[in-house]
Enzyme design. Sequence first.
Site, short mmCIF file in Angstrom:
data_model
loop_
_atom_site.label_atom_id
_atom_site.label_comp_id
_atom_site.label_asym_id
_atom_site.label_seq_id
_atom_site.Cartn_x
_atom_site.Cartn_y
_atom_site.Cartn_z
N GLU A 127 65.61 -51.87 70.88
CA GLU A 127 66.89 -51.33 70.07
C GLU A 127 68.19 -51.33 70.84
OE1 GLU A 127 67.04 -50.71 66.91
OE2 GLU A 127 65.31 -50.77 66.42
N TYR A 180 71.68 -43.41 66.22
CA TYR A 180 70.62 -44.32 65.91
C TYR A 180 69.47 -44.74 66.71
CZ TYR A 180 68.98 -49.10 65.00
OH TYR A 180 68.10 -50.00 64.64
N ASP A 238 72.43 -47.74 61.19
CA ASP A 238 73.22 -48.77 61.95
C ASP A 238 73.96 -49.76 60.97
OD1 ASP A 238 71.20 -50.13 60.52
OD2 ASP A 238 70.83 -51.38 62.27
#
Length: 370
Positions: free
Chosen positions: A42, A125, A143
């Site tokens: 991520e 996020y 996101d």
Amino acid sequence: MIEWSPTTIKAFQTTLLTWYDTAGRDLPWRRDQEPYHVWVSEIMLQQTQVQTVIPYYERFMAWFPTVTALAEAPEERLLKAWEGLGYYSRVRNMQRCARQLLADYEGQWPQTAAALTELIGIGPYTAGAIASIAFNEPVPAVDGNAYRVFSRLLEIDADITKPGTRQLFERVISRIMPHDRPGDFNQAIMDLGASYMTARQPDTEHSPVKVFNQAYLDGKELDYPVRTKKPRPQPIDYVAVVTKMGPDWLMTQRGSQGMLANLWTVPLIKLADLDLPTETVPSAELVTAVIAYFKREYQLTLTAEPLAVRPVTHTFTHQKWTIQLLSGQVAPADLAFFAGKSVNEEALSQLPMPKVQTKIWDRYHSAEAK
């Protein structure tokens, strides 16, 4: 904004997850639910396309397979692993976070999004992604994909650049998210945003959730998401002096703070820092000014000439660099006043360098090949 009934929500969940089960992307970080793997992927995926990230992720895992290995990595190797991904503060914060996990959490990951945001470099996020995928917490991961998908599905006209808009989307998505498969739901939204519901050329006609896409049904899909335009990046002019000292290259390391911190480049000089008589810079005057700069700042005697190539351009978030190239030579000398070192060809490949330096090398070698 459209409000879905419980029946519509259930139908959407079923449609989305059925599609994801058969068409979800096979990505290396999705082959388990290990929080370290989710986290690394991520962070890498911020500002970077999936296909670009895959080889970086695989190399990163080979070099730093555990939180402990990342925490103990030398900075130069860490930056080398990240070379080309940009936004180097991300990987520095990752190492700080790894050290925090070892020091304060005995190497164990917090299991809720709220607790994860206490870790260095982990925002809402990333916390949502880790908590939902690794620990099955029903929390959204909001996101750019989630903004785009849900603003179109529900015609949410809140400006996504405004600070309070994230909380609005989190509330809306929390109501729609299934509690039994939150990680798959978040990843399905990511895949939907990367395929049928892209920013500029969506293919909603073939989308599995077409019937739920209110903006598409109303013929105004490209009006969403709503966002304030970003200001143009500030233009800054540089000259790169690709310099040899004997058979070696003269490389300079940028400072520990600011853009491209601790990365290596050829000497880069802002045109504004040169003593030039006019804003228009003829080649002869530029060379003279650079030679004087080397003597004044580095105590080095330079001979240089312009390279017959187009300037290199590189755009960062807030700046756009335009870089003219010179080829130079300095005689072997003391580098006490130079923030760098001379580097042989073999050692050059081991230095962590930013993407803009790769562009400079490519342009330099194209000129040398002529």
